[in-house]
Scaffold this active site. Structure first.
Site, PDB file in Angstrom:
ATOM      1  N   ILE A 394       9.668  35.921  30.750  1.00 35.77           N
ATOM      2  CA  ILE A 394       8.150  36.347  30.592  1.00 35.77           C
ATOM      3  C   ILE A 394       7.319  35.574  31.537  1.00 35.77           C
ATOM      4  O   ILE A 394       6.491  36.051  32.008  1.00 35.77           O
ATOM      5  CB  ILE A 394       7.812  35.676  28.965  1.00 35.77           C
ATOM      6  CG1 ILE A 394       8.385  36.571  28.133  1.00 35.77           C
ATOM      7  CG2 ILE A 394       6.202  35.579  29.104  1.00 35.77           C
ATOM      8  CD1 ILE A 394       7.662  38.041  28.133  1.00 35.77           C
ATOM      9  N   ASP A 395       7.598  34.347  32.053  1.00 33.91           N
ATOM     10  CA  ASP A 395       7.080  33.535  32.906  1.00 33.91           C
ATOM     11  C   ASP A 395       6.788  34.079  34.260  1.00 33.91           C
ATOM     12  O   ASP A 395       5.884  34.526  34.878  1.00 33.91           O
ATOM     13  CB  ASP A 395       7.607  32.268  33.124  1.00 33.91           C
ATOM     14  CG  ASP A 395       6.533  31.238  33.485  1.00 33.91           C
ATOM     15  OD1 ASP A 395       5.431  31.600  33.484  1.00 33.91           O
ATOM     16  OD2 ASP A 395       7.196  29.863  33.604  1.00 33.91           O
TER      17      ASP A 395
END
Length: 663
Positions: A394-395
């Protein structure tokens, strides 16, 4: 006419560019940093800098080469020189700059040095041994260290927590299965299970054993794990289960063991892509050892390719050699693009086009492990390394998407399609509590961290505030508002996660400074009112933790003792995070911001960067920290640039909480 304050004079001096020789320190600093960053771009379009960890990986690399019979004397002596250089005055090795001696790190360095031919009687070895014995000796080391030493016959395999491979036979929807632990745990543990089933013992040279590290503590079969004083606890339950599993290991059911080994092996081999298993050194090294246990010769193409992928992690100079845990090109590239855009580089600048086209080529197309917990998600995220197709996160995905949104590419249609596809991955990955984790969804059965294997307390990948803030920031740049249900759930999660003092925990950067910046940036971008009390408390926390020199800093020790949150020597990256947090909250003309900007200007190097020896990245809190060598460049550039963008608006009389999120 009122007399200008010192703050107003500083701002005026930084910003004005009159006719004549008057300097513009802020603009000059931004230009130097931007020029420096642009010169570091690879011709292929990406940026990548060293990702530095502690000495543990280098010690393990010496051990791995010995195990495989691939000792290279030149490289070994360079690795030894590195270990000698990083030894602390008291004789130990630490896990972050400025930290105390760490038992397990010191044990591994000591053993690697003995394997390299050094005698326990050498003065530097005696100092190391004294540190180890003072901290309880060999059997007090962590589980990963015990496992590695069991391979070399320095500990009884019965002293390692049982790791049977049979969990691979459990259904994916069962209460416990391999998908209830994090991606990094799956990729590290799977080859370890294969190794544990074989329990190899590699003989060491005479004099290289570790008998002198045992001290007076000698439990039966080297088995020692602390119990919980409370009789009824997950920790004690797992300890009891571990003893039963050790009993099973002596009498495994042949058919179950064979079937489980086949599934585990197939799972591992399928994920050993061009970037290695999981793209991280521990999993990659374990996969090589597992292949040897399975009968693959060192010369076999699979083993040779896996080892070559490990060699790519070397950082070598004329005198020393050490290992990186992985490579970080996507992370470095997407952050560099965002910082350069903030600095005023045009959205269609050739450097940004090249970077974004490279990023687009790295979008995932493969269904990964995430599909089990997020069946509605489709491939479309981005990973961290050059290749890690099964494990986007996600990052990286959120920051890449933010960079793509802001840039103008020759083929806008392809970019827009990639962003639409990426949304089909990131949105279904929102956990049921409203937050986002890094690689998995609803990976939050925290009691599993009480298993004796999980003494690092990082078996899981639960949702975190920093990643949730990052997702809100991306969605805000995409045009979403805080009224959207997905944003409402995320904001509710962030409110629950906020510390009483007003800050947020930083899972992937050190620590509360990082988490607080990420959340405030996300809240601003998604359109949350920044004058709300909970947001103002966060800004006040940042202001209250500014150092006398004008910068901000936080030690990795804050993970051990949260009472030290926001405390530590000032660093360029952490000062930038604090400034970004305050700027997003609207505190553009606040004296703390002026002092912080002045700190960055005073400490910029001639080459346009900043010095920073501290580890400000986090792998696993309390266990493994990182020093991203570009953090000290693109984050200060980003903060200075956002300040320059917002200052004219603030000077024109806009409300202190009226900052925009355009950068």
């Amino acid at each position: 006419m009122p007399i200008p304050s010192e703050r107003d004079w500083r701002i005026s001096t930084m910003m004005r560019t009159p006719l004549g020789a008057e300097r513009n320190p802020l603009g000059e600093a931004i230009e130097r940093a931007r020029s420096r960053l642009l010169t570091l771009q690879d011709p292929a379009g990406f940026w990548v800098a060293e990702l530095e960890a502690d000495s543990t990986l280098t010690s393990e690399y010496i051990m791995l080469r010995y195990l495989l019979g691939k000792v290279d004397e030149t490289k070994q002596q360079k690795a030894v020189a590195y270990l000698r250089d990083t030894q602390l005055p008291d004789g130990g090795w630490n896990i972050y700059y400025g930290g105390p001696s760490h038992l397990s790190t010191t044990v591994k360095a000591y053993f690697a040095l003995k394997l390299s031919g050094h005698s326990q009687e050498e003065p530097f070895m005696r100092r190391a041994r004294e540190v180890i014995l003072a901290q309880g000796g060999l059997l007090r080391a962590n589980v990963f260290t015990k496992f590695a030493l069991a391979i070399f016959g320095q500990l009884d395999w019965r002293g390692v927590p049982a790791m049977p491979v049979e969990p691979f036979l459990l259904p994916e929807r069962s209460f416990f299965n391999m998908h209830e632990i994090s991606y990094w745990s799956r990729t590290v543990l799977t080859p370890m299970m294969i190794i544990f089933a074989h329990k190899p013992v590699i003989p060491v040279p005479a004099g290289a054993d570790l008998m002198e590290l045992r001290g007076d503590f000698a439990p039966k079969h080297d088995y020692w794990f602390p119990s919980d004083p409370r009789p009824l606890s997950w920790q004690n339950l797992f300890l009891a289960a571990d003893r039963l599993l050790h009993w099973y290991e002596r009498r495994p059911i042949p058919r179950l063991r064979r079937l489980a080994m086949e599934r585990a092996t197939t799972w591992m081999l399928r994920r050993m892509g061009e970037g290695g298993l999981g793209g991280i050194y521990p999993a990659m090294a374990n996969s090589v050892i597992a292949l040897r246990c399975l009968g693959y010769e060192v010369e076999h193409s699979l083993v040779a390719r896996a080892f070559k992928q490990i060699e790519a992690l070397e950082v070598e100079d004329d005198r020393t050699l050490h290992l990186q845990p992985c490579l970080s090109p996507i992370w470095d590239t997407c952050l560099a693009v965002n910082a350069l855009l903030a600095s005023g580089l045009s959205a269609d600048h050739p450097a940004l086009i090249s970077a974004c086209e490279w990023l687009l080529s790295k979008q995932t197309r493969t269904v990964g492990d995430w599909k089990v917990k997020a069946p509605d998600a489709e491939p479309g995220g981005w990973y961290f390394q050059f290749e890690n197709e099964f494990y986007p996160d996600i990052d990286d995905s959120a920051v890449v998407m933010t960079a793509l949104i802001k840039t103008t590419l020759p083929d806008q249609a392809t970019k827009d399609a990639a962003l639409r596809q990426a949304l089909k991955w990131v949105l279904p990955m929102q956990s049921s509590d409203g937050g986002w984790a890094s690689y998995d969804k609803d990976n939050n059965k925290r009691f599993l961290n009480e298993h004796p294997f999980a003494d690092h307390k990082a078996l899981l990948d639960p949702p975190t505030a920093d990643l949730t803030g990052r997702m809100l920031e991306m969605l805000g740049h995409m045009g979403w508002t805080c009224e959207a249900p997905v944003a409402q759930r995320a904001i509710a999660f962030l409110k629950r996660e906020q510390e009483p003092a007003g800050c947020w925990f930083g899972r992937w950067g050190v620590n509360y400074l990082y988490g607080t910046w990420a959340v405030l940036a996300g809240l601003r971008a998604i359109g949350e009112r920044m004058d709300q009390p909970y947001i103002q408390r966060a800004a006040r926390w940042l202001i209250d933790h500014q150092n006398p020199d004008g910068g901000w800093g936080e030690s990795c020790h804050s993970y051990e003792d949260p009472r030290t949150a926001g405390q530590g020597p000032s660093t360029a990256s952490q000062t930038a995070w604090a400034l970004l947090g305050l700027l997003h909250t609207g505190f553009v003309r606040h004296p703390a911001v002026t002092r912080g900007i002045d700190y960055l200007l005073r400490n910029q190097c001639e080459d346009g960067g900043w010095e920073e020896r501290e580890f400000t990245g986090t792998g696993f809190p309390r266990v493994f920290y990182l020093r991203y060598h570009f953090y000290r460049l693109y984050f200060p550039l980003w903060a200075l640039s956002l300040y320059r963008t917002l200052l004219p608006q603030a000077a024109a009389g806009h409300d202190e909480n009226g900052a925009t999120s355009s950068d």
